[in-house]
Design a protein around this motif. Structure first.
Motif, short mmCIF file in Angstrom:
data_model
loop_
_atom_site.label_atom_id
_atom_site.label_comp_id
_atom_site.label_asym_id
_atom_site.label_seq_id
_atom_site.Cartn_x
_atom_site.Cartn_y
_atom_site.Cartn_z
N UNK A 40 41.07 0.79 0.41
CA UNK A 40 40.33 -0.39 0.80
C UNK A 40 39.42 0.07 1.94
N UNK A 41 38.13 0.15 1.64
CA UNK A 41 37.15 0.76 2.55
C UNK A 41 36.30 -0.34 3.17
N UNK A 42 36.27 -0.40 4.48
CA UNK A 42 35.49 -1.40 5.20
C UNK A 42 34.12 -0.88 5.56
N UNK A 43 33.08 -1.57 5.10
CA UNK A 43 31.70 -1.22 5.45
C UNK A 43 31.23 -2.27 6.45
N UNK A 44 31.15 -1.88 7.71
CA UNK A 44 30.94 -2.82 8.81
C UNK A 44 29.62 -2.58 9.51
N UNK A 45 29.20 -3.60 10.25
CA UNK A 45 27.98 -3.48 11.04
C UNK A 45 27.37 -4.85 11.27
N UNK A 46 26.55 -4.99 12.31
CA UNK A 46 25.88 -6.27 12.57
C UNK A 46 24.80 -6.54 11.52
N UNK A 47 24.23 -7.73 11.57
CA UNK A 47 23.16 -8.08 10.64
C UNK A 47 22.02 -7.08 10.77
N UNK A 93 0.81 -1.21 0.00
CA UNK A 93 0.00 0.00 0.00
C UNK A 93 0.85 1.27 0.00
N UNK A 94 2.16 1.11 -0.11
CA UNK A 94 3.04 2.27 -0.14
C UNK A 94 3.37 2.84 1.21
N UNK A 95 3.00 2.12 2.27
CA UNK A 95 3.30 2.60 3.61
C UNK A 95 4.71 2.18 4.00
N UNK A 96 5.47 3.06 4.71
CA UNK A 96 6.83 2.71 5.13
C UNK A 96 6.84 1.44 5.99
N UNK A 97 7.65 0.49 5.61
CA UNK A 97 7.73 -0.78 6.33
C UNK A 97 9.02 -0.90 7.11
N UNK A 98 10.14 -0.47 6.50
CA UNK A 98 11.45 -0.54 7.17
C UNK A 98 12.35 0.54 6.60
N UNK A 99 13.02 1.26 7.49
CA UNK A 99 14.00 2.26 7.06
C UNK A 99 15.37 1.59 7.17
N UNK A 100 15.81 1.00 6.07
CA UNK A 100 17.05 0.21 6.09
C UNK A 100 18.29 1.08 6.17
N UNK A 101 18.27 2.22 5.47
CA UNK A 101 19.40 3.16 5.48
C UNK A 101 18.82 4.54 5.76
N UNK A 123 37.24 2.81 7.56
CA UNK A 123 36.03 2.03 7.81
C UNK A 123 34.87 2.96 8.17
N UNK A 124 33.66 2.44 7.93
CA UNK A 124 32.44 3.08 8.43
C UNK A 124 31.63 1.98 9.11
N UNK A 125 31.22 2.24 10.34
CA UNK A 125 30.46 1.26 11.11
C UNK A 125 29.00 1.68 11.13
N UNK A 126 28.13 0.83 10.57
CA UNK A 126 26.70 1.12 10.52
C UNK A 126 25.97 0.43 11.66
N UNK A 127 24.95 1.08 12.14
CA UNK A 127 24.03 0.46 13.10
C UNK A 127 22.70 1.19 12.98
N UNK A 128 21.62 0.41 12.82
CA UNK A 128 20.31 1.03 12.68
C UNK A 128 20.19 1.89 11.44
N UNK A 129 20.94 1.54 10.40
CA UNK A 129 20.86 2.29 9.15
C UNK A 129 21.61 3.61 9.15
N UNK A 130 22.41 3.87 10.20
CA UNK A 130 23.15 5.12 10.30
C UNK A 130 24.64 4.82 10.51
N UNK A 131 25.48 5.76 10.09
CA UNK A 131 26.92 5.65 10.35
C UNK A 131 27.18 6.10 11.77
N UNK A 132 27.64 5.15 12.60
CA UNK A 132 27.89 5.48 14.00
C UNK A 132 29.31 6.01 14.21
N UNK A 133 30.25 5.55 13.40
CA UNK A 133 31.61 6.07 13.44
C UNK A 133 32.28 5.75 12.11
#
Length: 329
Positions: A55-62, A35-43, A226-236
């Motif tokens: 050599x750039x590391x894109x890190x983060x939990x599942x 229905x076009x409603x937001x389901x998940x904000x992945x990034x 490196x960039x560490x992602x969590x919750x779709x945001x860059x934390x560091x």
């Protein structure tokens, strides 16, 4: 197997130009339901820049947004908002895609094709001539240790062998940007070291590598930033050496000291900095280096094995020191 060439030669090194390869500003991706409603904000509004030769590391939990970010870089997903450019153009541009090599987390290959046929198929997709494909296939199969398995269907391969052929297909077009998602998954320590050698060589040639991995020791071995992602945001994010430096402590490495000298050193330190805990120990090899040393010594003693052999020389065209055959049928 023949000796691999040295990976770093100051006389021939290709310095990083600082040219931006991937730039993300305020990048967001929201998945919606029927229905076009937001389901998940992945990034959620991430910023990062990857430059040539890094050599750039894109890190983060599942579930942190790594895979979604990679798919947007590959042009497989549209950003919901924000700016994303690869080589100064949209990721969906065909000419941009020609310059990218990708190894997904799961190796999806046509299981009834042989290793040679698999690489020939991907080489043809990139428009390589028959002569170019033949030349590169031989080099890649040797490099990843599958020269003796070239005629086996890849559906019969173990996970480790599938990762090896997957790495080969990601490099068949000599890409300027290589995206590797868990490249060492399923590999033994020998294969892991060989993959890291290839990554270092690519960066040495001025290629750009984006590495996604949960094996943080591998990331630490090869990544510049490196960039560490969590919750779709860059934390560091930032230079890896700076991030990992413990700035309020000092480590001193010296030749092996006798007990009397150690006591004198500790007394001198206490006189200068006051009482406190002073840890003194001997340097230790990491387990990977120790394992590889044991294997190397066994090979030098001509110990036989029925297991996978290490790969051969890194493909000459990836080193940039081989003339390609002229294009033709």
């Amino acid at each position: 197997m023949p000796e691999k060439p040295a990976l770093v030669d100051d006389a021939t090194a290709v310095p990083s130009t600082g040219t931006t390869v991937v730039e993300a500003v305020g990048l967001s991706k929201v998945f919606r339901d029927f229905w076009g409603r937001p389901k998940a904000r992945a990034v959620n509004g991430i910023d990062f820049t990857v430059r040539q030769g890094q050599v750039f590391g894109l890190l983060g939990p599942n579930g942190s947004g790594k895979s979604t970010t990679v798919k947007m870089i590959l042009g497989l997903l549209y950003p919901t908002r924000g700016k994303l450019e690869v080589f100064g153009a949209t990721p969906r541009d065909v000419d941009t895609k020609r310059r990218i090599g990708y190894l997904p987390e799961e190796t999806y290959l046509y299981r009834y094709l042989t290793a040679r046929e698999t690489l020939d198929f991907f080489g043809a997709l990139f428009g390589l001539s028959k002569a170019e494909r033949k030349n590169r296939i031989e080099q890649l199969l040797e490099m990843v240790g599958l020269a003796n398995s070239f005629n086996r269907p890849v559906g019969e391969f173990s996970k480790g062998m599938a990762r090896r052929i997957g790495l080969a297909q990601a490099l068949v077009n000599d890409p300027d940007l290589v995206i590797l998602d868990e490249p060492t998954s399923g590999l033994d320590p020998i294969g892991c070291r060989e993959v890291k050698d290839v990554i270092r060589l690519l960066a040495h040639r001025g290629k750009t590598v984006i590495l996604c991995s949960h094996l943080l020791a591998d990331v630490q071995d090869v990544c510049d930033e490196v960039a560490v992602l969590y919750g779709g945001q860059v934390r560091t994010s930032g230079d890896l050496a700076d991030i990992l430096t413990v700035s309020d402590k000092t480590r001193i490495t010296a030749p092996n000291l006798d007990a009397a000298t150690l006591d004198a050193v500790q007394d001198l330190i206490r006189q200068r900095v006051g009482d406190g805990t002073i840890d003194i120990d001997q340097p230790k090899m990491n387990l990977e280096d120790f394992f590889l040393q044991v294997v190397r010594e066994a090979r030098e003693a001509s110990v036989e094995t029925a297991g996978v052999q290490s790969g051969g020389r890194i493909a000459a065209y990836l080193q940039g020191d081989e003339d390609e055959p002229a294009a033709g049928p």
